[in-house]
Design a protein around this motif. Structure first.
Motif, PDB file in Angstrom:
ATOM      1  N   HIS A 223       0.838  -1.204   0.000  1.00 12.73           N
ATOM      2  CA  HIS A 223       0.000   0.000   0.000  1.00 12.73           C
ATOM      3  C   HIS A 223       0.877   1.260   0.000  1.00 12.73           C
ATOM      4  O   HIS A 223       0.606   2.218  -0.724  1.00 12.73           O
ATOM      5  CB  HIS A 223      -0.937  -0.031   1.204  1.00 12.73           C
ATOM      6  CG  HIS A 223      -1.881   1.139   1.273  1.00 12.73           C
ATOM      7  ND1 HIS A 223      -2.669   1.513   0.212  1.00 12.73           N
ATOM      8  CD2 HIS A 223      -2.149   2.027   2.259  1.00 12.73           C
ATOM      9  CE1 HIS A 223      -3.384   2.582   0.554  1.00 12.73           C
ATOM     10  NE2 HIS A 223      -3.084   2.911   1.794  1.00 12.73           N
ATOM     11  N   TRP A 224       1.940   1.247   0.800  1.00 14.85           N
ATOM     12  CA  TRP A 224       2.891   2.372   0.797  1.00 14.85           C
ATOM     13  C   TRP A 224       3.468   2.564  -0.619  1.00 14.85           C
ATOM     14  O   TRP A 224       3.541   3.680  -1.125  1.00 14.85           O
ATOM     15  CB  TRP A 224       4.052   2.100   1.775  1.00 14.85           C
ATOM     16  CG  TRP A 224       3.881   2.729   3.121  1.00 14.85           C
ATOM     17  CD1 TRP A 224       3.201   2.209   4.196  1.00 14.85           C
ATOM     18  CD2 TRP A 224       4.420   3.986   3.567  1.00 14.85           C
ATOM     19  NE1 TRP A 224       3.293   3.064   5.270  1.00 14.85           N
ATOM     20  CE2 TRP A 224       4.039   4.155   4.912  1.00 14.85           C
ATOM     21  CE3 TRP A 224       5.199   4.972   2.959  1.00 14.85           C
ATOM     22  CZ2 TRP A 224       4.402   5.291   5.661  1.00 14.85           C
ATOM     23  CZ3 TRP A 224       5.565   6.100   3.705  1.00 14.85           C
ATOM     24  CH2 TRP A 224       5.149   6.248   5.042  1.00 14.85           C
ATOM     25  N   ILE A 225       3.862   1.462  -1.243  1.00 14.98           N
ATOM     26  CA  ILE A 225       4.443   1.545  -2.602  1.00 14.98           C
ATOM     27  C   ILE A 225       3.398   2.103  -3.576  1.00 14.98           C
ATOM     28  O   ILE A 225       3.693   2.974  -4.399  1.00 14.98           O
ATOM     29  CB  ILE A 225       4.950   0.154  -3.044  1.00 14.98           C
ATOM     30  CG1 ILE A 225       6.130  -0.275  -2.146  1.00 14.98           C
ATOM     31  CG2 ILE A 225       5.339   0.140  -4.523  1.00 14.98           C
ATOM     32  CD1 ILE A 225       6.492  -1.758  -2.227  1.00 14.98           C
ATOM     33  N   ASP A 226       2.157   1.625  -3.434  1.00 14.46           N
ATOM     34  CA  ASP A 226       1.080   2.070  -4.335  1.00 14.46           C
ATOM     35  C   ASP A 226       0.780   3.559  -4.153  1.00 14.46           C
ATOM     36  O   ASP A 226       0.538   4.274  -5.134  1.00 14.46           O
ATOM     37  CB  ASP A 226      -0.195   1.248  -4.095  1.00 14.46           C
ATOM     38  CG  ASP A 226      -0.020  -0.197  -4.532  1.00 14.46           C
ATOM     39  OD1 ASP A 226       0.929  -0.491  -5.289  1.00 14.46           O
ATOM     40  OD2 ASP A 226      -0.831  -1.052  -4.099  1.00 14.46           O
ATOM     41  N   ILE A 227       0.787   4.022  -2.903  1.00 12.84           N
ATOM     42  CA  ILE A 227       0.551   5.460  -2.660  1.00 12.84           C
ATOM     43  C   ILE A 227       1.641   6.262  -3.382  1.00 12.84           C
ATOM     44  O   ILE A 227       1.370   7.274  -4.042  1.00 12.84           O
ATOM     45  CB  ILE A 227       0.565   5.773  -1.139  1.00 12.84           C
ATOM     46  CG1 ILE A 227      -0.656   5.178  -0.441  1.00 12.84           C
ATOM     47  CG2 ILE A 227       0.697   7.284  -0.894  1.00 12.84           C
ATOM     48  CD1 ILE A 227      -1.937   5.975  -0.520  1.00 12.84           C
ATOM     49  N   GLY A 228       2.882   5.776  -3.282  1.00 12.85           N
ATOM     50  CA  GLY A 228       4.007   6.470  -3.933  1.00 12.85           C
ATOM     51  C   GLY A 228       3.789   6.609  -5.432  1.00 12.85           C
ATOM     52  O   GLY A 228       4.135   7.636  -6.025  1.00 12.85           O
ATOM     53  N   LYS A 229       3.195   5.565  -6.038  1.00 16.70           N
ATOM     54  CA  LYS A 229       2.971   5.594  -7.491  1.00 16.70           C
ATOM     55  C   LYS A 229       1.994   6.689  -7.894  1.00 16.70           C
ATOM     56  O   LYS A 229       2.007   7.165  -9.021  1.00 16.70           O
ATOM     57  CB  LYS A 229       2.406   4.242  -7.963  1.00 16.70           C
ATOM     58  CG  LYS A 229       3.451   3.142  -7.991  1.00 16.70           C
ATOM     59  CD  LYS A 229       2.857   1.874  -8.609  1.00 16.70           C
ATOM     60  CE  LYS A 229       3.720   0.681  -8.272  1.00 16.70           C
ATOM     61  NZ  LYS A 229       2.936  -0.542  -8.039  1.00 16.70           N
ATOM     62  N   THR A 230       1.109   7.086  -6.953  1.00 14.51           N
ATOM     63  CA  THR A 230       0.114   8.114  -7.290  1.00 14.51           C
ATOM     64  C   THR A 230       0.691   9.522  -7.139  1.00 14.51           C
ATOM     65  O   THR A 230       0.012  10.495  -7.446  1.00 14.51           O
ATOM     66  CB  THR A 230      -1.140   8.017  -6.390  1.00 14.51           C
ATOM     67  OG1 THR A 230      -0.780   8.462  -5.061  1.00 14.51           O
ATOM     68  CG2 THR A 230      -1.685   6.602  -6.331  1.00 14.51           C
ATOM     69  N   LEU A 231       1.936   9.618  -6.598  1.00 12.04           N
ATOM     70  CA  LEU A 231       2.489  10.947  -6.310  1.00 12.04           C
ATOM     71  C   LEU A 231       3.511  11.366  -7.353  1.00 12.04           C
ATOM     72  O   LEU A 231       4.372  10.574  -7.749  1.00 12.04           O
ATOM     73  CB  LEU A 231       3.162  10.944  -4.932  1.00 12.04           C
ATOM     74  CG  LEU A 231       2.287  10.583  -3.730  1.00 12.04           C
ATOM     75  CD1 LEU A 231       3.146  10.435  -2.480  1.00 12.04           C
ATOM     76  CD2 LEU A 231       1.189  11.617  -3.513  1.00 12.04           C
ATOM     77  N   ASP A 232       3.418  12.606  -7.767  1.00  7.81           N
ATOM     78  CA  ASP A 232       4.449  13.221  -8.584  1.00  7.81           C
ATOM     79  C   ASP A 232       5.717  13.309  -7.712  1.00  7.81           C
ATOM     80  O   ASP A 232       5.647  13.831  -6.595  1.00  7.81           O
ATOM     81  CB  ASP A 232       3.897  14.619  -8.949  1.00  7.81           C
ATOM     82  CG  ASP A 232       4.882  15.460  -9.721  1.00  7.81           C
ATOM     83  OD1 ASP A 232       6.082  15.139  -9.705  1.00  7.81           O
ATOM     84  OD2 ASP A 232       4.422  16.450 -10.316  1.00  7.81           O
ATOM     85  N   PRO A 233       6.860  12.783  -8.184  1.00  9.86           N
ATOM     86  CA  PRO A 233       8.061  12.757  -7.332  1.00  9.86           C
ATOM     87  C   PRO A 233       8.433  14.121  -6.742  1.00  9.86           C
ATOM     88  O   PRO A 233       9.001  14.189  -5.659  1.00  9.86           O
ATOM     89  CB  PRO A 233       9.161  12.267  -8.286  1.00  9.86           C
ATOM     90  CG  PRO A 233       8.449  11.540  -9.362  1.00  9.86           C
ATOM     91  CD  PRO A 233       7.084  12.166  -9.492  1.00  9.86           C
ATOM     92  N   ASP A 234       8.107  15.211  -7.431  1.00  7.30           N
ATOM     93  CA  ASP A 234       8.400  16.546  -6.894  1.00  7.30           C
ATOM     94  C   ASP A 234       7.537  16.882  -5.682  1.00  7.30           C
ATOM     95  O   ASP A 234       7.884  17.736  -4.874  1.00  7.30           O
ATOM     96  CB  ASP A 234       8.122  17.632  -7.949  1.00  7.30           C
ATOM     97  CG  ASP A 234       9.140  17.569  -9.061  1.00  7.30           C
ATOM     98  OD1 ASP A 234      10.187  16.934  -8.846  1.00  7.30           O
ATOM     99  OD2 ASP A 234       8.857  18.151 -10.137  1.00  7.30           O
ATOM    100  N   LYS A 235       6.386  16.223  -5.604  1.00  5.10           N
ATOM    101  CA  LYS A 235       5.445  16.555  -4.526  1.00  5.10           C
ATOM    102  C   LYS A 235       5.455  15.523  -3.412  1.00  5.10           C
ATOM    103  O   LYS A 235       4.920  15.767  -2.329  1.00  5.10           O
ATOM    104  CB  LYS A 235       4.036  16.686  -5.099  1.00  5.10           C
ATOM    105  CG  LYS A 235       3.922  17.889  -6.014  1.00  5.10           C
ATOM    106  CD  LYS A 235       2.528  18.037  -6.579  1.00  5.10           C
ATOM    107  CE  LYS A 235       2.445  19.314  -7.405  1.00  5.10           C
ATOM    108  NZ  LYS A 235       1.233  19.359  -8.218  1.00  5.10           N
ATOM    109  N   ALA A 236       6.052  14.353  -3.671  1.00  4.45           N
ATOM    110  CA  ALA A 236       6.078  13.293  -2.652  1.00  4.45           C
ATOM    111  C   ALA A 236       6.990  13.696  -1.502  1.00  4.45           C
ATOM    112  O   ALA A 236       8.083  14.237  -1.739  1.00  4.45           O
ATOM    113  CB  ALA A 236       6.587  12.000  -3.276  1.00  4.45           C
TER     114      ALA A 236
END
Ligand code: GTP
Ligand code: SPV
Ligand code: MN
Length: 593
Positions: free
Chosen positions: A465-478
Motif C-alpha cells: 500500500h505504501w508503494i502504491d501510494i508512492g505511485k500516485t504521487l508526482d516525485p516533486d510533490k512526494a
C-alpha cells in the motif's frame, strides 16, 4: 435517559449489546461540561479517581489501574479476519465467529448492576473530510473521561453522522480485569472492536490504537489513504514559512518529545519555532494539489510521564497543568499533587506509589511511578499547539521520518534515495522494546514503520500500500523519506547525541535536503550528512565534531549482519512480500560488498 440519536444502526447495536451484558441503565455522553463534572464527582465517590489540588492543578485527577493492567497487551491483541493470511505473520489471529463467541461468553451479564455509557466520538475535527466517527460502549467512567479528552465527543458528532451506517463499533467491558481473559479484538471487515478485562489506556480507549490505527489502516488500504503511528510537527523558519514533518517512532521512543520540542537557543535567536499538530497518530491523504496532507485524529495527548520535565519537554509539562488525568504516577500527600521519576530531583517523602502504597522518595529504592505511567492532557493546553490543529484539511507534509532505539548501527540520520527505498527503510526499522507494552524491555525487535502492534492487516500488503501510494504521487510533490536514531550509545553505554530540543538540528538538515539546499554523502544505506552540515554550535562540551562523525558512521560489517536479519524477517511473508522490497534488499547487500 433519552437516546441522543435516531440512527437505526446505532440503536439496534446498543439493543444487541444490552441484551448480552444487561446494564442497569444507559447514559449517553452528550459532551457537556455539566455531565463531565458529574461523572468526575461520581468517580471520586467510589475511589476510581482522586481529585488533586485544585489550586495547583485545576480539574486534574489521579487514577490507578490494577497492578496487572498497566500497558498494552500485544500477545492478547487479535486481528479477527476470515483468514489468517489476511492478518499476516506479525499479528495474532482468530477467526471472527470463534472470537465473537468467546467474547460474548466473557462479556455476558458483565454490566449487571452497572451503567452502560454510550460515547459518540469523532476521530479528527468534527465534520473534517478526513475524520471518521465511532461509538464506544463502556462500563468505565475513567474511559469516558479519557475519551472526552482524547477525542471530540457528544451530540455534535451524532448530528454529523445522521442515519449513516459508516461508523466504528467499539465495545468495552472491564469484567474482572482478569489477565487470562483479557482480549483486545479488531474485526476490520465489520468496523468493530471488542475489548474485555482491561482498564488500561491503549487497551480500552478504543478510538486510539484500536480504531485510529488498526481499523483505520485497513480502511485506508481500501480507500486510498494512510493511518500511521506518526507525530506531526511544523517547523517555522525565520522567513515565516512553516514546513510539516510526520515521524514514526515505536511506543515510548520520543514522538511526544519531538512533536513539542523547544528550539536550542541559537535557533530561537534566529527565529525558528516548532508547532505541534499531533504526537502519536496521523491520518494522511492526497490533496487536490497532489501533495500529501495529514490530520491528527486525536484531541489530546496520552503521554509517557516518567522523564517529562521542565528541561526535556516543558510544553508537555505545561499541557498537564489543567484538565488532566494522571494514571499510575506518585501521589504527593503533602500538597495533593503528582510526581514521577525524572520530574525533578526532589521526590516527595510523604507519598503513595503508583499502586497506592505508602512511599518515601528519599529513602525508597523502588520506583514510585510505573515506567509506563501516563498523563491524559487536552491538546489545547499545549503552548506550542499548531494554529493548524483544527484545520479540516490537515497540513501538507514535506518529509516522513522513521526512527527507533538502536544503541549501535543506525546513524543519527540518513535519507532514502527515493520513495520505494524509503518504504524499504521504514520496513526494516527495529527498536529496543519499552514499557509501553507488557513483556521484556530493551530487546531489539523489528518494528516496521513503528506499526508492528498496530497494523490491522497483513504487513506485506501494508508495504505494498505504501508503494502504491508512492505511485500516485508526482516525485516533486512526494514527501522525502528519512531515518533517525537519537539513541546511539558509546561503549560506556552513554547516549552520544543530546536529543530532545537539539533534535531540531537534525530536522533542519532534513528540511534543507527537502529544499535541495544541502549536499550529502552517498553511502550503502542512503544519503548521510557531511558532519559539517549538522549545526553543533552551542553544543560545545556535549558533542564534538569527532563524536558527530562517529554517530554518522555506517559500519558495513554491522549492516551486513543486519541485512541477514532483514532477510530472515522478510522470509516470514513468503510470496506476499512486495518484489520492490526484495530488490531493495538485494541492492543493500550489493552496496555493502
Ligand atoms: P507513545 O506515546 O508510547 O507512542 O510514545 P512516544 O513515542 O510519544 O514517546 P515519548 O516522547 O513519550 O518518549 C518516551 C521516552 O523517550 C522518555 O523516556 C524520554 O525521556 C525518551 N526520549 C524522548 N526523546 C528523546 C531523545 O531525543 N533522546 C533520548 N535519549 N531520549 C529521548
Ligand atoms: C503506545 O503504546 O504507543 C501509546 C500508548 O501511545 S497506548 O495508548 O497505550 O497505546
Ligand atoms: Mn503510541
Amino acid at each position: 435517559m433519552a437516546n441522543l440519536t435516531t440512527n437505526p444502526s446505532i440503536l439496534s447495536w446498543i439493543e444487541d449489546r444490552k441484551a448480552l451484558v444487561k446494564p442497569e441503565k444507559v447514559v449517553w455522553i452528550d459532551g457537556s461540561k455539566e455531565q463531565i463534572e458529574q461523572l468526575r464527582a461520581e468517580a471520586c465517590s467510589t475511589g476510581e479517581l482522586i481529585k488533586l489540588n485544585q489550586e495547583k492543578l485545576p480539574d486534574c485527577y489521579l487514577h490507578r489501574t490494577a497492578v496487572n493492567d498497566v500497558a498494552r497487551v500485544e500477545n492478547r491483541t487479535l486481528i479477527c479476519t476470515p483468514t489468517q493470511e489476511e492478518a499476516g505473520p506479525t499479528n495474532n489471529w482468530m477467526a471472527p465467529d470463534e472470537a465473537y463467541k468467546m467474547l460474548d461468553e466473557i462479556a455476558k451479564d458483565s454490566y449487571i448492576g452497572r451503567t452502560m455509557y454510550v460515547i459518540p466520538y469523532s476521530m479528527g475535527p468534527v465534520g473534517s473530510p478526513l475524520a471518521k466517527i465511532g461509538v464506544e460502549l463502556t462500563d468505565s467512567i475513567y474511559v469516558v473521561l479519557n475519551m472526552a479528552i482524547m477525542t471530540r465527543v457528544g451530540k455534535a458528532v451524532l448530528d454529523v453522522l445522521g442515519d449513516s451506517n459508516d461508523w466504528v463499533r467499539g465495545f468495552h467491558a472491564k469484567c474482572q480485569i482478569d489477565e487470562e481473559k483479557r482480549y483486545i479484538c479488531q474485526f476490520p471487515q465489520d468496523n468493530t472492536i471488542i475489548s474485555v478485562n482491561s482498564g488500561y489506556g491503549g487497551n480500552v480507549l478504543l478510538g486510539k490504537k484500536c480504531f485510529a490505527l488498526r481499523i483505520a489502516s485497513y480502511l485506508g488500504k481500501n480507500e486510498g489513504w494512510m493511518a500511521e503511528h506518526m507525530l506531526i510537527l511544523g517547523v517555522e523558519k525565520p522567513d515565516g514559512e512553516t514546513k510539516y514533518i510526520c515521524a514514526a517512532f515505536p511506543s515510548a521512543c520520543g514522538k511526544t518529545n519531538l512533536a513539542m520540542l523547544i528550539p536550542p537557543e541559537i535557533y530561537k535567536e534566529k527565529g525558528y519555532k516548532v508547532w505541534c499538530v499531533g504526537d502519536d497518530i496521523s491520518w494522511i491523504r492526497k490533496g487536490a494539489d497532489g501533495r500529501l496532507y495529514a490530520i491528527n485524529p486525536e484531541n489530546g495527548f496520552f503521554g509517557v510521564a516518567p522523564g517529562t520535565n521542565e528541561k526535556s519537554n516543558p510544553n508537555a509539562l505545561a499541557s498537564t497543568k489543567k484538565g488532566t488525568i494522571f494514571t499510575n504516577v506518585v501521589h504527593n500527600l503533602d500538597d495533593n499533587t503528582v510526581w514521577w521519576e525524572g520530574l525533578d530531583k526532589n521526590p516527595p517523602e510523604n507519598a503513595m506509589d503508583w499502586t497506592g502504597k505508602p512511599w518515601n522518595g528519599k529513602t525508597s529504592d523502588v520506583k514510585g511511578a510505573h515506567p509506563n505511567s501516563r498523563f491524559t492532557a487536552p491538546a489545547v493546553n499545549c503552548p506550542c499547539i499548531s494554529p493548524e490543529f483544527e484545520n479540516l484539511n490537515g497540513v501538507p507534509i514535506s518529509a516522513f521520518v522513521f526512527g527507533g532505539r538502536r544503541a549501535k548501527l543506525a546513524p543519527l540520520v540518513y535519507q532514502s534515495r527515493d520513495w520505494n527505498h524509503g518504504v524499504f527503510v521504514g520496513s526494516i526499522m527495529a527498536s529496543e522494546t519499552t514499557a509501553a507494552a507488557a513483556g521484556a524491555v530493551g530487546v531489539v525487535r523489528r518494528d516496521p514503520m513503528a506499526m508492528l502492534p498496530f497494523c490491522g492487516y497483513n504487513m506485506a500488503d501494508y508495504w505494498q500500500h505504501w508503494i502504491d501510494i508512492g505511485k500516485t504521487l508526482d516525485p516533486d510533490k512526494a514527501p522525502k523519506i528519512f531515518n533517525v536514531n537519537w539513541f546511539r550509545k558509546d561503549d560506556e553505554g552513554n547516549f552520544m547525541w543530546p536529543g530532545f530540543g537539539d533534535n531540531l538540528r537534525v530536522l533542519d538538515w532534513i528540511l534543507d535536503r527537502c529544499d535541495g539546499k544541502v549536499d550529502a554523502a552517498e553511502t550503502a544505506i542512503g544519503f548521510v550528512p557531511k558532519a559539517e552540515d549538522i549545526n553543533i554550535d552551542g553544543l560545545e562540551g556535549e558533542v564534538s565534531r569527532e563524536s558527530l562523525e562517529s554517530i554518522l558512521d555506517v559500519d558495513k560489517d554491522l549492516w551486513a549482519a543486519e541485512a541477514d536479519g532483514i532477510a530472515e524477517f522478510y522470509a516470514k511473508f513468503g510470496d506476499r512480500l512486495p518484489e520492490t522490497l526484495k530488490e531493495e534488499l538485494e541492492t543493500l547487500k550489493a552496496n555493502l560488498k
